[in-house]
Structures are given as structure tokens and as C-alpha cells.
Design an enzyme around this catalytic site. Structure first.
Site, short mmCIF file in Angstrom:
data_model
loop_
_atom_site.label_atom_id
_atom_site.label_comp_id
_atom_site.label_asym_id
_atom_site.label_seq_id
_atom_site.Cartn_x
_atom_site.Cartn_y
_atom_site.Cartn_z
N ASP A 132 0.84 -1.04 -0.03
CA ASP A 132 -0.02 0.15 -0.03
C ASP A 132 0.87 1.09 -0.01
OD1 ASP A 132 -2.39 1.64 0.40
OD2 ASP A 132 -1.57 1.66 2.56
N LEU A 133 0.41 2.35 -0.30
CA LEU A 133 1.10 3.71 -0.54
C LEU A 133 1.00 4.39 0.84
CD1 LEU A 133 2.92 5.67 -2.17
CD2 LEU A 133 0.81 6.57 -2.92
N ASP A 134 -0.04 4.93 1.16
CA ASP A 134 -0.28 6.02 2.08
C ASP A 134 -0.22 5.36 3.46
OD1 ASP A 134 -1.09 8.39 0.48
OD2 ASP A 134 -2.86 7.14 0.01
N THR A 168 1.74 9.92 4.16
CA THR A 168 0.75 10.77 3.69
C THR A 168 -0.71 10.70 4.37
OG1 THR A 168 0.64 9.19 1.90
CG2 THR A 168 1.58 11.46 1.55
N LYS A 179 -9.17 5.20 6.20
CA LYS A 179 -7.82 4.92 5.69
C LYS A 179 -8.14 3.64 4.64
CE LYS A 179 -4.62 5.58 9.57
NZ LYS A 179 -3.80 5.12 10.54
N GLY A 180 -7.56 3.70 3.54
CA GLY A 180 -7.35 2.91 2.54
C GLY A 180 -8.55 2.80 1.73
N ARG A 194 -11.60 8.14 -2.46
CA ARG A 194 -11.75 9.55 -2.04
C ARG A 194 -13.12 9.76 -1.76
NH1 ARG A 194 -9.44 13.73 -6.11
NH2 ARG A 194 -7.74 12.16 -5.85
N SER A 202 -2.54 0.97 -4.35
CA SER A 202 -3.26 1.96 -3.72
C SER A 202 -4.53 2.35 -4.33
CB SER A 202 -2.12 3.07 -3.64
OG SER A 202 -2.80 4.20 -3.06
N ALA A 203 -5.40 2.68 -3.54
CA ALA A 203 -6.57 3.47 -3.78
C ALA A 203 -6.44 4.75 -4.38
CB ALA A 203 -7.66 3.43 -2.90
N SER A 204 -5.33 5.24 -4.10
CA SER A 204 -5.20 6.74 -4.30
C SER A 204 -5.00 7.10 -5.89
CB SER A 204 -3.91 7.39 -3.77
OG SER A 204 -3.52 8.87 -4.03
N ASN A 221 -3.48 9.97 -6.78
CA ASN A 221 -2.51 10.91 -6.25
C ASN A 221 -1.27 9.76 -6.65
OD1 ASN A 221 -3.78 13.63 -6.47
ND2 ASN A 221 -4.52 12.64 -4.63
N LYS A 232 -10.58 -0.82 -1.80
CA LYS A 232 -10.42 -1.69 -0.61
C LYS A 232 -11.81 -1.31 0.13
CE LYS A 232 -5.38 -1.13 -1.27
NZ LYS A 232 -4.30 -0.41 -0.60
N GLU A 252 0.23 -3.19 4.64
CA GLU A 252 -1.15 -2.48 4.83
C GLU A 252 -1.24 -1.83 6.17
OE1 GLU A 252 -3.52 -0.90 3.67
OE2 GLU A 252 -3.80 -1.38 1.73
N ASP A 253 -1.64 -0.56 6.15
CA ASP A 253 -1.74 0.24 7.53
C ASP A 253 -3.25 0.27 7.60
OD1 ASP A 253 -1.87 2.11 5.45
OD2 ASP A 253 -2.12 3.58 6.87
C1 BG6 Z 1 -5.76 5.61 0.07
C2 BG6 Z 1 -5.69 6.40 1.40
O1 BG6 Z 1 -4.61 4.94 -0.15
O2 BG6 Z 1 -6.13 6.48 -0.79
C3 BG6 Z 1 -7.21 7.15 1.45
O3 BG6 Z 1 -5.57 5.44 2.46
C4 BG6 Z 1 -7.31 8.02 0.29
O4 BG6 Z 1 -7.17 7.95 2.80
C5 BG6 Z 1 -7.55 7.00 -0.81
O5 BG6 Z 1 -8.97 8.32 0.55
C6 BG6 Z 1 -7.56 7.83 -2.09
O6 BG6 Z 1 -6.62 8.90 -2.12
P1 BG6 Z 1 -6.70 10.00 -3.42
O7 BG6 Z 1 -5.17 10.48 -3.09
O8 BG6 Z 1 -7.19 9.44 -4.58
O9 BG6 Z 1 -7.81 10.91 -2.60
MG MG Z 2 -2.56 2.88 3.70
#
Ligand code: BG6
Ligand code: MG
Length: 219
Positions: A8-10, A16, A44-45, A48, A115-117, A119, A146, A170-171
Site C-alpha cells: 500500500d502507499l499511504d 501521507t 484509511k485505505g 476519496r 493503492s486506492a489513491s 495521486n 479496498k 498495509e496500514d
Molecule cells: C488511500 C488512502 O491510499 O487512498 C485513503 O488510505 C484515500 O485515505 C485514498 O482516501 C484515495 O486517495 P486520493 O489520493 O485519490 O484522494
Molecule cells: Mg494506507
């Protein structure tokens, strides 16, 4: 034998997760309620938009806004979040991450970022580490967030490794649940009470080695 490690990233590679929390807290304050660190565990995880829905539920505003308004709020939160992200440098990679990833590569163990992010690419660039991963699956490629296992299943497919040969780092409670549903072992990073479904839980990756991983998760 362990064939691949999926990260996982964040909160695992970089801290972050605290920036996500601060940006959501700012939004909550604008909406007139307090957002406490213990409530943040649920966000978390998850994606958005799902995070926003959870935040509104926590603030007692579950059905107050339409989709357009929610989209605008999520964009505002992301704008604030990116102000923090833009200050990241290679020094912000969490302790132990780079030596462990190098050790995995030297031992020909596949390395994925899941990662779900949305970014993810920006964050990895700011940290200067995209090349340390053999495969990157982020919130732009996976339709389901997730605790759905899609992100980790896609990563294992791309690495051409069966789920039974993968270990997820994973956190987040939702992330550990995703690993369980994917049929993968997992290492939780953080609080064992929250990450109780993980195969094992550690505090962080500082000083972590393949030998320690094999001892915790014999595959
Ligand atoms: C996950 C984070 O990695 O990404 C979540 O743990 C976050 O907190 C999710 O909401 C989505 O991230 P982003 O950067 O697309 O808003
Ligand atoms: Mg995480």
C-alpha cells in the site's frame, strides 16, 4: 515460497495518511463539526468519494448533499491535500522502505504498489521511487476500492504470481480485509487491535528484512 510483495502507499511507504486526515479535518471544520483521529481509521485505505461519505456520516450529514455537491467537496479536499503532497521530498520515504525493496529485488521477489489513491504517480515521483516497483496499480486503474480485493488481484496478475505466493503490506483495516479476500497473507503496519485480521503486525519497516518476513509469514 514468497514470490511477490504488494505494498500500500499511504501510511506504508510514506506518511501521507496524516495529510489525508488534516485535509478531511479542515473540510469537517468548514462544515461545522470536529473530526477526531480515532474516526479517521474508518477512512484509511478507502477511495476519496467513499471517504467523504464516511466523513459526512460521522458528522451526522449523511443525506444532506447531492452528488454534485459531494464531488465539489472531494475536489476541495484534494486541493488542500495536494498542498501537503507538493512539499514531499525523497527524505519523506519512511525508514526501512528503500533497503527492504532493494533486498526484495536482489532476491527476485516481485514488487507491486497497490493503492486506492489517484495521486499515486505524483507522490511516487516526488519521492523519486517509481522505479523500485515492478508494477503499480492505483485508483485510476481499479474500479473497486479496498476492502474489495481488485487492486491486489490486478497487481498479482500483472506480476504473474498466484495469490498464495503474495504478501500484502498495509496500514488500513480495509486494506487487510482486501488482502484476506484476495487469498493473500498480509503484514499489518500499525495497531494490532485494528489490524487483527493480518497474518502478523509490525510497527514499521525500519530494520525489516526478508529473513524477518519469512519468519513471520512462512509460505
Ligand atoms: C488511500 C488512502 O491510499 O487512498 C485513503 O488510505 C484515500 O485515505 C485514498 O482516501 C484515495 O486517495 P486520493 O489520493 O485519490 O484522494
Ligand atoms: Mg494506507
Amino acid at each position: 515460497m514468497i514470490k511477490a510483495c504488494l505494498f500500500d502507499l499511504d501510511g506504508v511507504i510514506v506518511n501521507t495518511s496524516q495529510y489525508h486526515y488534516l485535509a478531511w479535518k479542515r473540510l469537517a471544520e468548514e462544515l461545522g463539526f470536529d473530526f477526531k483521529p480515532q474516526d479517521n481509521e474508518r477512512l484509511k485505505g478507502v477511495s476519496r468519494i467513499k471517504s467523504l461519505e464516511l466523513l459526512l456520516e460521522i458528522g451526522g450529514m449523511k443525506n444532506k448533499f447531492d452528488n454534485e455537491q459531494k464531488q465539489a467537496m472531494a475536489e476541495t479536499k484534494n486541493k488542500w491535500y495536494l498542498e501537503y503532497v507538493n512539499s514531499l521530498t525523497p527524505d519523506d520515504v519512511l525508514p526501512g522502505v528503500i533497503p527492504f525493496l532493494r533486498e526484495l529485488r536482489n532476491n527476485r521477489i516481485g514488487i507491486a504498489l497497490g493503492s486506492a489513491s489517484k495521486n499515486t504517480a505524483l507522490i511516487l515521483d516526488r519521492l523519486g521511487i517509481p522505479k523500485l516497483f515492478d508494477c503499480i496499480i492505483d485508483g485510476n486503474q481499479a474500479a473497486k476500492a479496498k476492502p474489495d480485493p481488485e487492486i491486489f488481484i490486478l497487481a498479482a496478475e500483472k506480476l504473474n504470481v498466484p495469490a498464495a505466493g503474495c504478501v500484502v503490506f498495509e496500514d488500513a483495516e480495509a486494506g487487510i480485509e482486501a488482502a484476506v479476500r484476495a487469498g493473500m497473507k498480509s503484514i499489518g503496519i500499525g495497531n494490532p487491535a485494528i489490524l487483527h485480521k493480518a497474518s502478523a503486525v509490525i510497527n514499521n519497516l525500519e530494520g525489516f528484512t526478508l529473513k524477518k518476513l519469512n519468519a513471520l509469514v512462512p509460505l
